[in-house]
Write a protein that holds these residues in place. Sequence first.
Motif, short mmCIF file in Angstrom:
data_model
loop_
_atom_site.label_atom_id
_atom_site.label_comp_id
_atom_site.label_asym_id
_atom_site.label_seq_id
_atom_site.Cartn_x
_atom_site.Cartn_y
_atom_site.Cartn_z
N GLY A 1 0.80 -1.22 0.00
CA GLY A 1 0.00 0.00 0.00
C GLY A 1 0.84 1.27 0.00
N GLU A 2 2.16 1.09 0.02
CA GLU A 2 3.06 2.26 0.07
C GLU A 2 2.94 3.12 -1.19
N VAL A 3 2.58 2.51 -2.32
CA VAL A 3 2.58 3.25 -3.58
C VAL A 3 1.20 3.84 -3.87
N PHE A 4 0.18 2.99 -3.87
CA PHE A 4 -1.15 3.43 -4.30
C PHE A 4 -2.07 3.76 -3.13
N GLY A 5 -1.58 3.65 -1.91
CA GLY A 5 -2.37 4.08 -0.76
C GLY A 5 -3.04 2.93 -0.02
N PRO A 6 -3.46 3.22 1.22
CA PRO A 6 -3.94 2.18 2.13
C PRO A 6 -5.36 1.70 1.84
N ASP A 7 -6.02 2.28 0.84
CA ASP A 7 -7.40 1.85 0.53
C ASP A 7 -7.51 1.38 -0.91
N GLN A 8 -6.39 1.01 -1.49
CA GLN A 8 -6.38 0.63 -2.90
C GLN A 8 -5.94 -0.83 -3.07
N PRO A 9 -6.89 -1.74 -3.24
CA PRO A 9 -6.51 -3.14 -3.48
C PRO A 9 -5.76 -3.27 -4.81
N VAL A 10 -4.80 -4.16 -4.86
CA VAL A 10 -4.00 -4.33 -6.07
C VAL A 10 -3.92 -5.79 -6.49
N ALA A 11 -3.83 -5.99 -7.79
CA ALA A 11 -3.52 -7.30 -8.36
C ALA A 11 -2.18 -7.17 -9.05
N LEU A 12 -1.26 -8.05 -8.75
CA LEU A 12 0.06 -7.99 -9.36
C LEU A 12 0.18 -9.07 -10.44
N LYS A 13 0.64 -8.64 -11.59
CA LYS A 13 0.81 -9.52 -12.75
C LYS A 13 2.31 -9.58 -13.04
N LEU A 14 2.91 -10.71 -12.76
CA LEU A 14 4.36 -10.81 -12.86
C LEU A 14 4.78 -11.47 -14.16
N LEU A 15 5.55 -10.71 -14.94
CA LEU A 15 6.04 -11.24 -16.21
C LEU A 15 7.50 -11.65 -16.06
N GLY A 16 7.77 -12.90 -16.40
CA GLY A 16 9.15 -13.38 -16.34
C GLY A 16 9.48 -14.12 -17.61
N SER A 17 10.58 -14.82 -17.57
CA SER A 17 11.00 -15.62 -18.71
C SER A 17 10.89 -17.09 -18.33
#
Lengths: 374, 374
Positions: free
Chosen positions: A54-70
């Motif tokens: 929550g450090e980036v988008f704030g304490p009330d913003q749920p996030v989904a992380l999409k991780l791209l690798g090889s």
Amino acid sequence: MSLISGLDRFTLCFSSNLLSQEEETKSWKKLIKIAVSGAAGMISNHLLFKLASGEVFGPDQPVALKLLGSERSIQALEGVAMELEDSLFPLLREVNIGIDPYEVFQDVEWALLIGAKPRGPGMERADLLDINGQIFAEQGKALNAVASRNVKVMVVGNPCNTNALICMKNAPDIPAKNFHALTRLDENRAKCQLALKAGVFYDKVSNVTIWGNHSTTQVPDFLNATINGLPVTEIIKDRKWLEEEFTEKVQKRGGVLIQKWGRSSAASTSVSIVDAIRSLITPTPKGDWFSSGVYTTGNPYGIAEDIIFSMACRSKGDGDYELVKDVMIDDFLWNRIKKSEAELLAEKRCVAHLTGEGIAVCDLPGDTMLPGEM
Amino acid sequence: MSLISGLDRFTLCFSSNLLSQEEETKSWKKLIKIAVSGAAGMISNHLLFKLASGEVFGPDQPVALKLLGSERSIQALEGVAMELEDSLFPLLREVNIGIDPYEVFQDVEWALLIGAKPRGPGMERADLLDINGQIFAEQGKALNAVASRNVKVMVVGNPCNTNALICMKNAPDIPAKNFHALTRLDENRAKCQLALKAGVFYDKVSNVTIWGNHSTTQVPDFLNATINGLPVTEIIKDRKWLEEEFTEKVQKRGGVLIQKWGRSSAASTSVSIVDAIRSLITPTPKGDWFSSGVYTTGNPYGIAEDIIFSMACRSKGDGDYELVKDVMIDDFLWNRIKKSEAELLAEKRCVAHLTGEGIAVCDLPGDTMLPGEM
């Protein structure tokens, strides 16, 4: 239930239906999807935990992380996803891992493109531009096909300005001004060096612009910078230091760190990515600005159009920005800006085959990679 | 001005007078000094940036970081200090680096003791206890001599329970209840596994205790744990899973991560250190508790006195805690607790030369180091 989904062999019991029903009963903001490439690398290893906390988008913003690798890094991606899961971040609602950008970028509102091939021994800058350019061309096409129509793209993988240009050119349906090349670590380092020289705490330094390419032709601008609201040139009288040592100190910081630390500046790079995102989603303090490598077409300074060039930006906090008009540019500054512009135009000619603009002609100057960078 | 001071060769232009004058004019809280040992390691590389960003102690709490390293790691310490400086954290007011705990621990209010020697090939657990015990005995003496009289000490370096005991015994002027051994990552992993099994989001799982030693004798407690306020045993009916697989999954998580990721769980460990600190400085939510390895003397469960044992704690948010009285302990749970207690009593006999309690007698059982830990 697991938050993690992705490749078949790593699909656990994540159920997005269950989650979204639950979400509808909450007063929180709508989930945002954030893609991170190079997700198994050191910079991402810092950044992902900041995004999830929550450090980036704030304490009330749920996030989904999409991780791209090889294919090579997929096991490591599973590891980092498991660590994210073990961290119990209440805002982290979903983690996807994958190696196909057309899957990973689906509906993302932010794409943080960190992954890039490091330069191997004996590899020329032209080769690096070509190899990484192909990655960013593919990612641009994928963003164009599947990402949110207003996705913000931040390119960190080097050479980041030209990679961002390639990505942008391959994503014609996404606004050109949504593409950024990260020069915020350079800005942060410049502020730090000015504070050190002036003997003030670094929060007293503002209006610092990094102009140009994220390379040794970059121009940390002391002319417009202020300390306690006064021009830096009135506080630091040592003109020779400002004109020569200052720029060198900013540029060589990463190299010094590699020497001392044996590692690249992953932690401070990730802090600067957070700063760069936050600068776009919170209103810029009155009178101040921040640096970002953005599209030059329509710029008020007379810089060549159709390249990605770091300039002074202000934001209303809506994810968008405008270029700052009221900056001074004297001959000293302009000459330096022109050198960085010339380099970026040369880089652009060198990747013409990747931007759909004909046959590549590589007449690059010497090595301008910043020391300490991959 | 530089925030960094330390060894002579690294003293830049830091001026604490200038800073503290400036501070007096602010309405912010008084600066707190936080020591971190093993400061050049991977866990610290995550943790230090969290401490500096305000994520741990809050957005109005200026911090001074005191980094303890070894002669061998001093260059890396300089590197991490430079990265902290380049991050422009407004709350970070001072960074000291050093290799002498009597200097580094001066007036610190928190000591996060992460550094410990990893076990070399062929090294017995008794050897490891001795080598690391000597480090923690010295650090205990130093804390006793120079730290704040109410310093909170969190031991992460393994074997952390017995290291914490040694540290505590060498610091008789500091309250015994101020010493903690980190079992929060185990608690977080246990919550995650219960959530996965029950098919709920992990914020629905509470009242999870890790009992005992941070080793393979640790006891993740499903008897008192709840999901959505109901006993876990009512939600997860698979008793065999709870009694066997659950514990194994929690314990082997670090090992699986090492296999996949090739690295130890530095990021999630550092998140759990943040959780552990925040649990002491914010009031525990009503009805819930958290796990920490703390001093057993006076415990209400009948666990042997004078060891450091992970138990259920609650805090008013004042940095202190009390043990939770209303927990159920059945025969299954008690038998497991007794095994971990026996191990810790054996470890204690093995370090008697370091706690001032006579001659060491090592009759340790087999290897109980958690897989994936250094």
